[in-house]
Motif scaffolding. Sequence first.
Motif, PDB file in Angstrom:
ATOM      1  N   LEU A   1      16.385  26.978  15.152  1.00  0.00           N
ATOM      2  CA  LEU A   1      16.330  26.775  13.718  1.00  0.00           C
ATOM      3  C   LEU A   1      15.996  28.105  13.064  1.00  0.00           C
ATOM      4  CD1 LEU A   1      14.999  23.875  11.662  1.00  0.00           C
ATOM      5  CD2 LEU A   1      14.111  26.152  11.148  1.00  0.00           C
ATOM      6  N   VAL A   2      16.804  28.518  12.092  1.00  0.00           N
ATOM      7  CA  VAL A   2      16.590  29.814  11.458  1.00  0.00           C
ATOM      8  C   VAL A   2      16.293  29.621   9.972  1.00  0.00           C
ATOM      9  CG1 VAL A   2      17.991  31.068  13.118  1.00  0.00           C
ATOM     10  CG2 VAL A   2      19.083  30.163  11.094  1.00  0.00           C
ATOM     11  N   ASN A   3      15.193  30.232   9.531  1.00  0.00           N
ATOM     12  CA  ASN A   3      14.776  30.181   8.137  1.00  0.00           C
ATOM     13  C   ASN A   3      14.781  31.551   7.470  1.00  0.00           C
ATOM     14  OD1 ASN A   3      14.226  27.440   7.604  1.00  0.00           O
ATOM     15  ND2 ASN A   3      12.249  27.556   8.625  1.00  0.00           N
ATOM     16  N   GLN A   4      14.793  32.606   8.261  1.00  0.00           N
ATOM     17  CA  GLN A   4      14.748  33.946   7.675  1.00  0.00           C
ATOM     18  C   GLN A   4      16.032  34.179   6.867  1.00  0.00           C
ATOM     19  OE1 GLN A   4      14.464  37.126  10.523  1.00  0.00           O
ATOM     20  NE2 GLN A   4      13.590  38.545   9.024  1.00  0.00           N
ATOM     21  N   PRO A   5      15.916  34.581   5.609  1.00  0.00           N
ATOM     22  CA  PRO A   5      17.115  34.750   4.782  1.00  0.00           C
ATOM     23  C   PRO A   5      18.171  35.657   5.403  1.00  0.00           C
ATOM     24  CG  PRO A   5      15.174  34.773   3.384  1.00  0.00           C
ATOM     25  CD  PRO A   5      14.684  34.751   4.805  1.00  0.00           C
ATOM     26  N   GLU A   6      17.745  36.703   6.105  1.00  0.00           N
ATOM     27  CA  GLU A   6      18.711  37.603   6.726  1.00  0.00           C
ATOM     28  C   GLU A   6      19.521  36.886   7.797  1.00  0.00           C
ATOM     29  OE1 GLU A   6      15.467  40.002   4.943  1.00  0.00           O
ATOM     30  OE2 GLU A   6      15.549  38.216   6.215  1.00  0.00           O
ATOM     31  N   LEU A   7      18.883  35.984   8.541  1.00  0.00           N
ATOM     32  CA  LEU A   7      19.602  35.240   9.578  1.00  0.00           C
ATOM     33  C   LEU A   7      20.515  34.180   8.966  1.00  0.00           C
ATOM     34  CD1 LEU A   7      16.800  34.764  12.277  1.00  0.00           C
ATOM     35  CD2 LEU A   7      18.629  36.473  12.209  1.00  0.00           C
ATOM     36  N   VAL A   8      20.052  33.526   7.903  1.00  0.00           N
ATOM     37  CA  VAL A   8      20.902  32.549   7.210  1.00  0.00           C
ATOM     38  C   VAL A   8      22.144  33.247   6.672  1.00  0.00           C
ATOM     39  CG1 VAL A   8      21.036  30.958   5.262  1.00  0.00           C
ATOM     40  CG2 VAL A   8      18.939  31.071   6.632  1.00  0.00           C
ATOM     41  N   ARG A   9      21.947  34.432   6.107  1.00  0.00           N
ATOM     42  CA  ARG A   9      23.084  35.196   5.573  1.00  0.00           C
ATOM     43  C   ARG A   9      24.040  35.608   6.690  1.00  0.00           C
ATOM     44  NH1 ARG A   9      20.288  38.399   2.744  1.00  0.00           N
ATOM     45  NH2 ARG A   9      20.153  40.182   4.172  1.00  0.00           N
ATOM     46  N   LEU A  10      23.492  36.001   7.844  1.00  0.00           N
ATOM     47  CA  LEU A  10      24.328  36.383   8.990  1.00  0.00           C
ATOM     48  C   LEU A  10      25.227  35.222   9.402  1.00  0.00           C
ATOM     49  CD1 LEU A  10      24.941  38.339  11.456  1.00  0.00           C
ATOM     50  CD2 LEU A  10      23.169  37.023  12.667  1.00  0.00           C
ATOM     51  N   VAL A  11      24.647  34.037   9.541  1.00  0.00           N
ATOM     52  CA  VAL A  11      25.377  32.876  10.047  1.00  0.00           C
ATOM     53  C   VAL A  11      26.410  32.370   9.040  1.00  0.00           C
ATOM     54  CG1 VAL A  11      25.146  30.464  10.788  1.00  0.00           C
ATOM     55  CG2 VAL A  11      23.509  32.188  11.591  1.00  0.00           C
ATOM     56  N   LEU A  12      26.028  32.287   7.772  1.00  0.00           N
ATOM     57  CA  LEU A  12      26.897  31.663   6.781  1.00  0.00           C
ATOM     58  C   LEU A  12      27.838  32.631   6.076  1.00  0.00           C
ATOM     59  CD1 LEU A  12      24.487  29.124   5.039  1.00  0.00           C
ATOM     60  CD2 LEU A  12      26.125  28.698   6.874  1.00  0.00           C
ATOM     61  N   LYS A  13      27.418  33.886   5.898  1.00  0.00           N
ATOM     62  CA  LYS A  13      28.204  34.793   5.072  1.00  0.00           C
ATOM     63  C   LYS A  13      28.790  35.975   5.826  1.00  0.00           C
ATOM     64  CE  LYS A  13      25.737  33.779   0.750  1.00  0.00           C
ATOM     65  NZ  LYS A  13      24.975  34.363  -0.390  1.00  0.00           N
ATOM     66  N   GLU A  14      27.993  36.618   6.679  1.00  0.00           N
ATOM     67  CA  GLU A  14      28.451  37.856   7.305  1.00  0.00           C
ATOM     68  C   GLU A  14      29.317  37.611   8.534  1.00  0.00           C
ATOM     69  OE1 GLU A  14      24.936  40.101   8.055  1.00  0.00           O
ATOM     70  OE2 GLU A  14      24.460  40.393   5.924  1.00  0.00           O
ATOM     71  N   ARG A  15      28.953  36.609   9.365  1.00  0.00           N
ATOM     72  CA  ARG A  15      29.698  36.376  10.623  1.00  0.00           C
ATOM     73  C   ARG A  15      30.022  34.894  10.788  1.00  0.00           C
ATOM     74  NH1 ARG A  15      28.523  40.688  14.150  1.00  0.00           N
ATOM     75  NH2 ARG A  15      30.161  39.847  15.470  1.00  0.00           N
ATOM     76  N   PRO A  16      30.609  34.241   9.786  1.00  0.00           N
ATOM     77  CA  PRO A  16      30.848  32.797   9.919  1.00  0.00           C
ATOM     78  C   PRO A  16      31.795  32.458  11.063  1.00  0.00           C
ATOM     79  CG  PRO A  16      32.031  33.681   8.032  1.00  0.00           C
ATOM     80  CD  PRO A  16      31.113  34.767   8.508  1.00  0.00           C
ATOM     81  N   GLY A  17      32.702  33.380  11.413  1.00  0.00           N
ATOM     82  CA  GLY A  17      33.610  33.118  12.530  1.00  0.00           C
ATOM     83  C   GLY A  17      32.901  33.038  13.862  1.00  0.00           C
ATOM     84  N   ASP A  18      31.739  33.691  13.964  1.00  0.00           N
ATOM     85  CA  ASP A  18      30.949  33.633  15.203  1.00  0.00           C
ATOM     86  C   ASP A  18      30.143  32.344  15.305  1.00  0.00           C
ATOM     87  OD1 ASP A  18      31.915  36.136  15.709  1.00  0.00           O
ATOM     88  OD2 ASP A  18      30.019  37.201  15.414  1.00  0.00           O
ATOM     89  N   PHE A  19      30.041  31.616  14.181  1.00  0.00           N
ATOM     90  CA  PHE A  19      29.198  30.420  14.152  1.00  0.00           C
ATOM     91  C   PHE A  19      29.964  29.253  13.527  1.00  0.00           C
ATOM     92  CE2 PHE A  19      26.414  34.147  13.879  1.00  0.00           C
ATOM     93  CZ  PHE A  19      25.558  33.924  14.952  1.00  0.00           C
ATOM     94  N   PRO A  20      30.956  28.715  14.234  1.00  0.00           N
ATOM     95  CA  PRO A  20      31.718  27.583  13.695  1.00  0.00           C
ATOM     96  C   PRO A  20      30.874  26.317  13.622  1.00  0.00           C
ATOM     97  CG  PRO A  20      32.294  27.955  15.987  1.00  0.00           C
ATOM     98  CD  PRO A  20      31.393  29.094  15.595  1.00  0.00           C
ATOM     99  N   LYS A  21      31.377  25.315  12.912  1.00  0.00           N
ATOM    100  CA  LYS A  21      30.700  24.017  12.856  1.00  0.00           C
ATOM    101  C   LYS A  21      30.514  23.470  14.269  1.00  0.00           C
ATOM    102  CE  LYS A  21      29.868  22.301   8.646  1.00  0.00           C
ATOM    103  NZ  LYS A  21      30.624  21.226   8.047  1.00  0.00           N
ATOM    104  N   SER A  22      29.361  22.910  14.520  1.00  0.00           N
ATOM    105  CA  SER A  22      29.095  22.330  15.835  1.00  0.00           C
ATOM    106  C   SER A  22      29.748  20.957  15.944  1.00  0.00           C
ATOM    107  CB  SER A  22      27.583  22.198  16.057  1.00  0.00           C
ATOM    108  OG  SER A  22      27.320  21.462  17.234  1.00  0.00           O
TER     109      SER A  22
END
Length: 445
Positions: free
Chosen positions: A51-72
Amino acid sequence: MMPPKPASRADKVSFWRYLRLFRRDILSAQPAKLYRAWMAEFRTPFFRSYLVNQPELVRLVLKERPGDFPKSDRIGEGLRPLLGNSVFLSNGETWKRQRRIIDPAFEGGRLRDTFPAMQDAARAAVARLKPGETEIEAVTSHAAADVIFRTLFSIPIDHEIAAQVFDRFRAYQRSQPILNLAAFVPLPTWVPRLHRRATRQAAREIRALIAALVAAREAEIRESRAPDDLATKIMTMPDPETGQCFSREEMVDQVAIFFLAGHETSASALAWSLYLLALYPAWQERVAQEAAGMGEGFAAINALRLSRDVFREALRLYPPVPMMVREASCPHEMRGRDVPTGAQIVLSPWHLHRHERLWDNPDGFDPARWHGENGRQCHREAFIPFSAGARVCPGAGFAMMEGPLILSMLVREFRFEVIGEDQPVPVAHLTVRAQDGIRLKLKRR
């Protein structure tokens, strides 16, 4: 009095006890430390979850590298009987094609076309209300479903098929948890998914009713007599890359998620908005005063600033979708930890929106916060009721027009009051709802 919040788990528990707690309610099953943690690791016998709450990690997953983190797919296991391969569950090229077809219907200029139908649904909601005690979630569910059918298919909620969909969906909503067993235990494709019998039956009935609406609209389009609503726009929009439109089955999938996302989430946010205004009558009177000067045309939306702030605050305290799950498609490092391929990345609007290291007065109700420095910063970095980035909900603008409009029109006509001292207990079904509903007393202004 503070707005209600479910008690968090303070003790460590076994995986199997956690699974039982999670299936009952994912909010109270979580440890209290998540309201302060930047990241937390959860290990099961079958997979790792972070579970990630740090804004930088949320931004990484949703905005910067969304292709690396597809829907589960673990989320899809529970919702696929109703939603099929809709845009909410799909990934990769299928998802990109679906968004290319869907997104134009929800652009700003097109949203303006939906306003009259939305306003008609709000007027109908006001007309249905009577002074006295009322279960407000039922009121907002009815109103939000009416909005969806009027804007999508140009039919009101009392249309025969629309009424049946609404009735079946109420049964589905209470019988379907966000996750089923397959979310925790990997199952081969040939193993039954263990959906409850009532859930499967309700999903089949809803999809059959939607298919009838789609088939009727196909005939109207062929005969050049279809209304220019959202369904027609989406069904006649070819993919700009392939030139192909949605098939009937694909359209049923999309209508199912439009109804789920557009009705269930709006109903949740509206119910909590009304409860919060009842809990804080001084804020309610300010909203009522603003609403008294509301005009009738589309420009009226721009004048509902306070109502918008209240609705946004309800989305912060009670995000309709409390958790979103992505899957790492390749190894990553997060805060010094190795996150392996296949790990589940949990983004929790519920915890992020109340994070003690980010928000001033995180559990308090303060619509004015959005105009302060902390509120503006958190709005950018720690507020994701509609997700963010490439997979942001295409209906976010729709919801932010619908919510303040209905809220203002209801409060303009009625005063909402809490009953007694018992507070509703938030729990997560498909969305964040009250465990036993929200009862309010209504008085005509």
